[in-house]
Design a protein around this motif. Structure first.
Motif, PDB file in Angstrom:
ATOM      1  N   SER A   1      17.346   7.300   2.967  1.00  0.00           N
ATOM      2  CA  SER A   1      16.078   6.362   2.562  1.00  0.00           C
ATOM      3  C   SER A   1      14.979   7.046   1.853  1.00  0.00           C
ATOM      4  O   SER A   1      14.578   8.433   2.223  1.00  0.00           O
ATOM      5  N   PRO A   2      13.998   6.649   0.821  1.00  0.00           N
ATOM      6  CA  PRO A   2      13.068   7.194   0.234  1.00  0.00           C
ATOM      7  C   PRO A   2      11.714   7.186   0.987  1.00  0.00           C
ATOM      8  O   PRO A   2      11.633   6.498   1.962  1.00  0.00           O
ATOM      9  N   ILE A   3      11.182   8.474   1.057  1.00  0.00           N
ATOM     10  CA  ILE A   3      10.095   8.436   1.576  1.00  0.00           C
ATOM     11  C   ILE A   3       8.978   7.621   0.944  1.00  0.00           C
ATOM     12  O   ILE A   3       8.974   7.358  -0.258  1.00  0.00           O
ATOM     13  N   ARG A   4       7.838   6.765   1.790  1.00  0.00           N
ATOM     14  CA  ARG A   4       6.938   5.958   1.312  1.00  0.00           C
ATOM     15  C   ARG A   4       5.675   6.573   1.542  1.00  0.00           C
ATOM     16  O   ARG A   4       5.566   7.118   2.734  1.00  0.00           O
ATOM     17  N   TRP A   5       4.632   6.595   0.714  1.00  0.00           N
ATOM     18  CA  TRP A   5       3.615   7.419   0.839  1.00  0.00           C
ATOM     19  C   TRP A   5       2.196   6.379   1.117  1.00  0.00           C
ATOM     20  O   TRP A   5       2.422   5.387   0.293  1.00  0.00           O
TER      21      TRP A   5
ATOM     22  N   GLU B   1       0.794  -1.181   0.005  1.00  0.00           N
ATOM     23  CA  GLU B   1       0.121  -0.153  -0.128  1.00  0.00           C
ATOM     24  C   GLU B   1       0.906   1.266   0.037  1.00  0.00           C
ATOM     25  O   GLU B   1       0.346   2.343  -0.092  1.00  0.00           O
ATOM     26  N   LEU B   2       2.240   1.166   0.252  1.00  0.00           N
ATOM     27  CA  LEU B   2       2.818   2.250   0.265  1.00  0.00           C
ATOM     28  C   LEU B   2       3.584   2.599  -0.992  1.00  0.00           C
ATOM     29  O   LEU B   2       4.503   1.435  -1.474  1.00  0.00           O
ATOM     30  N   GLN B   3       3.874   3.636  -1.417  1.00  0.00           N
ATOM     31  CA  GLN B   3       4.476   3.860  -2.826  1.00  0.00           C
ATOM     32  C   GLN B   3       5.437   4.902  -2.556  1.00  0.00           C
ATOM     33  O   GLN B   3       5.387   5.699  -1.742  1.00  0.00           O
ATOM     34  N   LEU B   4       6.217   4.895  -3.590  1.00  0.00           N
ATOM     35  CA  LEU B   4       7.466   5.800  -3.751  1.00  0.00           C
ATOM     36  C   LEU B   4       6.955   7.364  -4.038  1.00  0.00           C
ATOM     37  O   LEU B   4       5.705   7.419  -4.814  1.00  0.00           O
TER      38      LEU B   4
ATOM     39  N   GLY C   1       2.772  21.839   5.252  1.00  0.00           N
ATOM     40  CA  GLY C   1       1.357  21.192   4.468  1.00  0.00           C
ATOM     41  C   GLY C   1       0.557  20.422   5.707  1.00  0.00           C
ATOM     42  O   GLY C   1       0.612  20.504   6.672  1.00  0.00           O
ATOM     43  N   PHE C   2      -0.538  19.745   4.905  1.00  0.00           N
ATOM     44  CA  PHE C   2      -1.245  18.826   5.997  1.00  0.00           C
ATOM     45  C   PHE C   2      -1.282  17.455   5.676  1.00  0.00           C
ATOM     46  O   PHE C   2      -2.001  16.600   6.404  1.00  0.00           O
ATOM     47  N   LEU C   3      -0.292  16.974   5.005  1.00  0.00           N
ATOM     48  CA  LEU C   3       0.038  15.524   5.160  1.00  0.00           C
ATOM     49  C   LEU C   3       0.913  15.111   6.506  1.00  0.00           C
ATOM     50  O   LEU C   3       1.872  15.662   6.492  1.00  0.00           O
ATOM     51  N   ALA C   4       0.378  14.150   7.268  1.00  0.00           N
ATOM     52  CA  ALA C   4       1.036  13.722   8.398  1.00  0.00           C
ATOM     53  C   ALA C   4       2.087  12.841   8.244  1.00  0.00           C
ATOM     54  O   ALA C   4       1.783  11.791   7.800  1.00  0.00           O
ATOM     55  N   ALA C   5       3.437  12.941   8.759  1.00  0.00           N
ATOM     56  CA  ALA C   5       4.430  12.060   8.993  1.00  0.00           C
ATOM     57  C   ALA C   5       3.881  10.907   9.690  1.00  0.00           C
ATOM     58  O   ALA C   5       3.239  11.142  10.755  1.00  0.00           O
ATOM     59  N   GLY C   6       4.085   9.546   9.520  1.00  0.00           N
ATOM     60  CA  GLY C   6       3.507   8.284  10.353  1.00  0.00           C
ATOM     61  C   GLY C   6       2.200   8.061  10.078  1.00  0.00           C
ATOM     62  O   GLY C   6       1.626   7.118  10.568  1.00  0.00           O
ATOM     63  N   VAL C   7       1.799   8.940   9.390  1.00  0.00           N
ATOM     64  CA  VAL C   7       0.093   8.475   8.918  1.00  0.00           C
ATOM     65  C   VAL C   7      -0.161   8.685   7.362  1.00  0.00           C
ATOM     66  O   VAL C   7      -0.395   7.619   6.930  1.00  0.00           O
ATOM     67  N   ASP C   8       0.232   9.639   6.697  1.00  0.00           N
ATOM     68  CA  ASP C   8       0.341   9.669   5.203  1.00  0.00           C
ATOM     69  C   ASP C   8       1.485   9.290   4.461  1.00  0.00           C
ATOM     70  O   ASP C   8       1.316   8.851   3.373  1.00  0.00           O
ATOM     71  N   TYR C   9       2.775   9.741   5.273  1.00  0.00           N
ATOM     72  CA  TYR C   9       3.881   9.215   4.570  1.00  0.00           C
ATOM     73  C   TYR C   9       4.706   8.602   5.504  1.00  0.00           C
ATOM     74  O   TYR C   9       4.445   8.967   7.003  1.00  0.00           O
ATOM     75  N   PHE C  10       5.940   8.025   5.312  1.00  0.00           N
ATOM     76  CA  PHE C  10       6.668   7.444   6.182  1.00  0.00           C
ATOM     77  C   PHE C  10       8.418   7.589   5.764  1.00  0.00           C
ATOM     78  O   PHE C  10       8.541   7.327   4.673  1.00  0.00           O
ATOM     79  N   TYR C  11       9.008   7.935   6.767  1.00  0.00           N
ATOM     80  CA  TYR C  11      10.519   8.052   6.300  1.00  0.00           C
ATOM     81  C   TYR C  11      11.253   6.659   6.510  1.00  0.00           C
ATOM     82  O   TYR C  11      10.649   5.752   7.165  1.00  0.00           O
ATOM     83  N   GLY C  12      12.200   6.573   5.802  1.00  0.00           N
ATOM     84  CA  GLY C  12      12.965   5.208   5.980  1.00  0.00           C
ATOM     85  C   GLY C  12      13.835   5.362   7.260  1.00  0.00           C
ATOM     86  O   GLY C  12      13.983   6.400   7.786  1.00  0.00           O
ATOM     87  N   ALA C  13      14.405   4.181   7.312  1.00  0.00           N
ATOM     88  CA  ALA C  13      15.698   4.208   8.752  1.00  0.00           C
ATOM     89  C   ALA C  13      16.850   5.122   8.570  1.00  0.00           C
ATOM     90  O   ALA C  13      17.404   5.391   9.375  1.00  0.00           O
ATOM     91  N   HIS C  14      16.990   5.632   7.274  1.00  0.00           N
ATOM     92  CA  HIS C  14      18.424   6.314   7.006  1.00  0.00           C
ATOM     93  C   HIS C  14      17.812   7.638   6.434  1.00  0.00           C
ATOM     94  O   HIS C  14      16.844   7.983   5.706  1.00  0.00           O
ATOM     95  N   GLU C  15      18.877   8.776   6.686  1.00  0.00           N
ATOM     96  CA  GLU C  15      18.751   9.911   6.081  1.00  0.00           C
ATOM     97  C   GLU C  15      18.409   9.881   4.560  1.00  0.00           C
ATOM     98  O   GLU C  15      17.552  10.717   3.938  1.00  0.00           O
TER      99      GLU C  15
END
Length: 81
Positions: free
Chosen positions: A49-53, A6-9, A33-47
């Motif tokens: 790393s790509p964001i997944r949405w 369900e998560l996309q680049l 903006g209005f999209l929240a980290a940990g809900v709408d998008y997710f950081y990777g483990a490293h600086e």
């Protein structure tokens, strides 16, 4: 969220939403903006790393934002009459 399918680049998410990657990045909460980290998008483990949405979650948030803006426009137009 059931799984990582369900998560996309960023590029795939922007295409699915019909917006540019720059606009998608501007919608992040850490950029005002209005999209929240940990809900709408997710950081990777490293600086680097790509964001997944979460595309569905982003779509819902963009829809809610659109409804809110339209309602505010209606209210403002109603006050001018």
């Amino acid at each position: 969220m059931d799984g990582k399918d369900e998560l996309q680049l960023t590029p795939a998410t922007a295409r699915a939403l019909g917006i540019s990657t720059q606009t998608l990045m501007r919608y992040r909460d850490d950029r005002g903006g209005f999209l929240a980290a940990g809900v709408d998008y997710f950081y990777g483990a490293h600086e680097n790393s790509p964001i997944r949405w979460d595309v569905k979650s982003c779509m819902r948030q963009i829809h809610q934002r659109g409804k809110l803006i339209r309602r505010a426009t209606e209210l403002i137009a109603g006050q001018k009459k």
